[in-house]
Design an enzyme around this catalytic site. Structure first.
Site, mmCIF file in Angstrom:
data_model
loop_
_atom_site.group_PDB
_atom_site.id
_atom_site.type_symbol
_atom_site.label_atom_id
_atom_site.label_comp_id
_atom_site.label_asym_id
_atom_site.label_seq_id
_atom_site.Cartn_x
_atom_site.Cartn_y
_atom_site.Cartn_z
ATOM 1 N N GLU A 1 -18.751 32.431 17.505
ATOM 2 C CA GLU A 1 -19.914 32.465 18.281
ATOM 3 C C GLU A 1 -20.482 33.622 18.563
ATOM 4 O O GLU A 1 -21.693 34.133 18.598
ATOM 5 C CB GLU A 1 -19.723 31.721 19.694
ATOM 6 C CG GLU A 1 -19.411 30.302 19.450
ATOM 7 C CD GLU A 1 -20.447 29.462 19.051
ATOM 8 O OE1 GLU A 1 -20.413 28.179 18.675
ATOM 9 O OE2 GLU A 1 -21.547 29.791 18.872
ATOM 10 N N ASP B 1 -18.658 23.053 8.378
ATOM 11 C CA ASP B 1 -20.042 23.121 7.730
ATOM 12 C C ASP B 1 -20.437 24.539 7.245
ATOM 13 O O ASP B 1 -20.704 24.665 6.184
ATOM 14 C CB ASP B 1 -21.122 22.692 8.943
ATOM 15 C CG ASP B 1 -20.746 23.284 10.056
ATOM 16 O OD1 ASP B 1 -19.841 24.100 10.606
ATOM 17 O OD2 ASP B 1 -21.826 23.287 10.983
ATOM 18 N N GLU C 1 -24.533 13.303 18.398
ATOM 19 C CA GLU C 1 -23.206 14.135 17.726
ATOM 20 C C GLU C 1 -22.515 13.462 16.579
ATOM 21 O O GLU C 1 -22.106 13.816 15.691
ATOM 22 C CB GLU C 1 -22.175 14.549 18.779
ATOM 23 C CG GLU C 1 -22.972 15.917 19.563
ATOM 24 C CD GLU C 1 -23.245 16.960 18.895
ATOM 25 O OE1 GLU C 1 -22.394 17.985 19.163
ATOM 26 O OE2 GLU C 1 -24.136 17.272 18.177
ATOM 27 N N GLU D 1 -30.293 21.653 12.865
ATOM 28 C CA GLU D 1 -30.104 21.500 11.599
ATOM 29 C C GLU D 1 -30.943 20.463 10.679
ATOM 30 O O GLU D 1 -31.282 20.789 9.628
ATOM 31 C CB GLU D 1 -28.224 20.875 11.477
ATOM 32 C CG GLU D 1 -27.482 22.118 11.605
ATOM 33 C CD GLU D 1 -27.308 22.302 13.315
ATOM 34 O OE1 GLU D 1 -26.557 23.171 13.459
ATOM 35 O OE2 GLU D 1 -27.639 21.688 13.831
#
Length: 674
Positions: A122, A262, A355, A376
């Site tokens: 992050e 991902d 989710e 996304e």
């Protein structure tokens, strides 16, 4: 029951209404005018400032805004996270005043010599990426956003931050720890388990930093991390979700394109596009083929066991929605269109994407009911509109905008949705809402109006980081190593440059061909064995007697005996095109890379669009019949009445029962949050 399903007037009426709705939607999309697109773009801009001003008034300099209570909270490190994450969005909107003020404040006030343990992943994508993007914009007259008083303050901060993250990479595998203390290094009790995305989503930011500072260590450690992950792939060329950074053992062997994995795929392709490094391209091509072969149940993607290919979870999770956008960058547009339609059908069902959505039961997955303002799906919508200019994607954008305005708008910003079925709001707004979600929506509508921004009309081509930060392909970044980037450099010395414990036992391939794919496609004359591979006009040398994996020093560990598996065979005639037998069978959408020096003949049509990148490299795909192996588990036929048959279609077989799946309470993983 069967008679009711075939002849029920209610179902017939529902089908008729659905058909009318679809036709009406298409008509509306076709009727979007430039003035309407301009209005939608301006509405998105107002959305940004409602949230950004709310943060600055009620939360700054804390990390993030609590939009319901109009308060702030420190969520990452306590250094104005949302401001740093938002800087390049301000620049994209042309707000030179607030961009300049933000850059100046960050340069004067942010420090990283603090006793905070932070996520490497992050911190890299949000803070380091935000600093580098803002620096590259603020320091360059060509962007139109040059700040006169700016003197590389953000670059100095980025170097300091990256150096504080470096201790995380001190592991036997090269894969970094998940967290690091900015003052003291890795904590003694830090977990040795990290996610694949966490260890493999660092190459862009660290690579740029190396090229701006001429310090190669940043780029080297992140490439070693990718090698550490890829060398431990299964024989199917799949990677798992979590790995032990000391032993290299996979602790979660579920392979997928979503949670915890991902952006590993994303950065493989984007690192090639930005840096021109063919090692990343080669790994991406192999990983992509495996993903499309074992994970793709058109139009959905499932999670499978990385060693057997057997389906583990027939789930759509919201992080998968980046995939169609990545496929556009790779040139594989047709499956991207189908998958995007399937993912958007889930959004239409609830007004947001949960989710987790269970494909076998067509219901929200237990424990995954929230929508934390993720970008996304919008990102993929933007890329598909850019590739196709199909106005139906503007209709998608308008629906998403309406959902956000109706369901997520709060007094001081935009709220997470804690339950997509009840639309209950949660008092939280992550920084990526301003860095990505709003940014991609604005770009979508601005592209329809006739774009006037640095991404579409600026001096450079831009790569978007996984946090949506603007990373320009300037000569300083993209061409710094061009003079030495040729395969011949790998020919000096012995061939044991792999990242495995034993030497290769492969037989020699032809010295005249650079093999990227293992078959000739059905719909194109081109295969990788007869395309001379070049990049940016530089013809690459070929090392005699080595496979492509050997040239790039890539092999993998066998879980059983740690021996290197090589599957290449010597061609009977080295002067002819040959086929390399791989542990993965040829898959349905072979990715072919061609330089601008290699052009197809007019009578050789390709079924998919050509996507230009830098006007120098073209990535295209050739369609062929999909292939499946018996080991790949299918899905049970679930309840699909509320979704169209076209988008909800799944296999009739399953490795787990619907009851087993529905009973699981799976929590979203903390990694790969954007």
């Amino acid at each position: 029951m069967r008679l009711r399903r075939q002849g029920s007037p209610l179902l017939c009426l529902s089908a008729a209404l659905l058909a009318v709705a679809l036709l009406t939607g298409a008509a509306v999309a076709d009727g979007v005018t430039p003035s309407e697109a301009r209005r939608l773009r301006d509405e998105v801009k107002d959305m940004f400032y409602h949230a950004f001003d709310g943060y600055m008034q009620h939360a700054f300099p804390l990390d993030e805004l609590r939009p319901l209570s109009c308060k702030g909270e420190d969520s990452l490190g306590g250094y104005a996270l949302t401001l740093i994450d938002s800087l390049d969005t301000l620049a994209l909107l042309g707000d030179k005043e607030k961009f300049g003020a933000g850059v100046e404040w960050v340069g004067k006030n942010v420090r990283f010599d603090i006793n905070k343990t932070v996520s490497v992943f992050e911190t890299n994508i949000r803070i380091l990426g935000g600093l580098l993007s803002a620096h590259l914009i603020a320091s360059d007259y060509a962007t139109g956003m040059r700040i006169q008083s700016y003197d590389d303050q953000l670059l100095h901060l980025a170097v300091d931050l990256a150096q504080r993250l470096l201790p995380a990479f001190d592991t036997p595998t090269g894969i970094p720890f998940g967290s690091v203390n900015l003052l003291y290094g890795v904590d003694d009790d830090e977990s040795k388990i990290t996610s694949t995305a966490g260890g493999g989503t660092l190459a862009l930011e660290f690579g740029i930093l190396s090229r701006l500072t001429n310090n190669t260590v940043f780029e080297e450690v992140t490439k070693n991390a990718v090698r550490g992950i890829w060398s431990r792939r299964s024989k199917l060329n799949l990677v798992g979700a979590h790995i032990n950074v000391f032993t290299g053992e996979w602790t979660q062997k579920d392979a997928g394109i979503g949670t915890s994995i991902d952006s590993f795929y994303e950065y493989l392709l984007k690192a090639y596009l930005l840096f021109g490094d063919e090692e990343y391209l080669y790994i991406f091509q192999e990983a992509y083929k495996a993903a499309m072969h074992y994970l793709h149940l058109d139009p959905w993607y499932v999670e499978v066991n990385m060693n057997t290919g057997v389906t583990v979870w027939p789930l759509f999770n919201s992080l998968q929605a980046f995939w169609p956008g990545l496929q556009v960058l790779a040139g594989d547009v047709d499956p991207a269109i189908r998958t995007h339609a399937a993912f958007f059908s889930v959004w239409k069902k609830y007004g947001f994407t949960p989710e987790g959505f269970n494909l076998a039961t067509s219901t929200v997955q237990n424990g995954q009911r929230s929508y934390p303002l993720r970008p996304e799906l919008i990102e993929s919508t933007y890329w598909l509109f850019k590739a196709t200019r199909d106005y139906k994607y503007l209709d998608v954008g308008r629906d998403i905008l309406a959902s956000l305005q109706y369901g997520a708008r709060c007094p001081c910003g935009y709220c997470h949705i804690s339950d997509v079925e009840t639309h209950k709001q949660d008092d939280h707004m992550e920084s990526f809402f301003l860095a990505e979600t709003v940014k991609y929506l604005w770009l979508l509508f601005d592209l329809a109006v006739g774009p006037d921004n640095i991404v579409e009309n600026g001096p450079y081509k831009y790569i978007f980081s996984t946090e949506g930060h603007l990373l320009p392909a300037t000569p300083e970044i993209a061409l710094v190593d061009e003079h030495c980037s040729y395969f011949g450099a790998f020919c000096n010395g012995s061939t044991d440059r792999g990242y495995s414990k034993s030497d290769s036992s492969s037989k020699h391939q032809s010295a005249n061909n650079t093999q990227f794919d293992d078959r000739q496609t059905a719909s194109s004359k081109y295969s990788m064995s007869n395309v001379l591979f070049t990049t940016r006009g530089y013809i690459k040398g070929v090392c005699p007697g080595l496979t492509h994996a050997q040239k790039l020093g890539i092999s993998f560990y066998d879980e059983g005996d740690n021996s290197v598996e090589q599957n290449s065979k010597s061609p009977e005639n080295p002067d002819e095109s040959h086929v390399v037998e791989s542990s993965v069978h040829a898959q349905s959408s072979a990715v072919i890379l061609m330089s601008h020096h290699v052009t197809s003949q007019p009578d050789e049509p390709l079924k998919t669009k050509l996507i230009n990148w830098h006007h120098e490299t073209i990535v295209v795909t050739a369609d062929s019949d999909p292939m499946r192996t018996d080991a790949t588990g299918g899905l049970s036929e679930g309840s699909t009445e509320e979704l169209s048959e076209e988008t909800i279609s799944i296999s009739e077989q399953t490795e787990v029962t619907e009851e087993d799946i529905a009973s699981q309470d799976i929590q979203p993983n903390e990694d790969s949050t954007s």
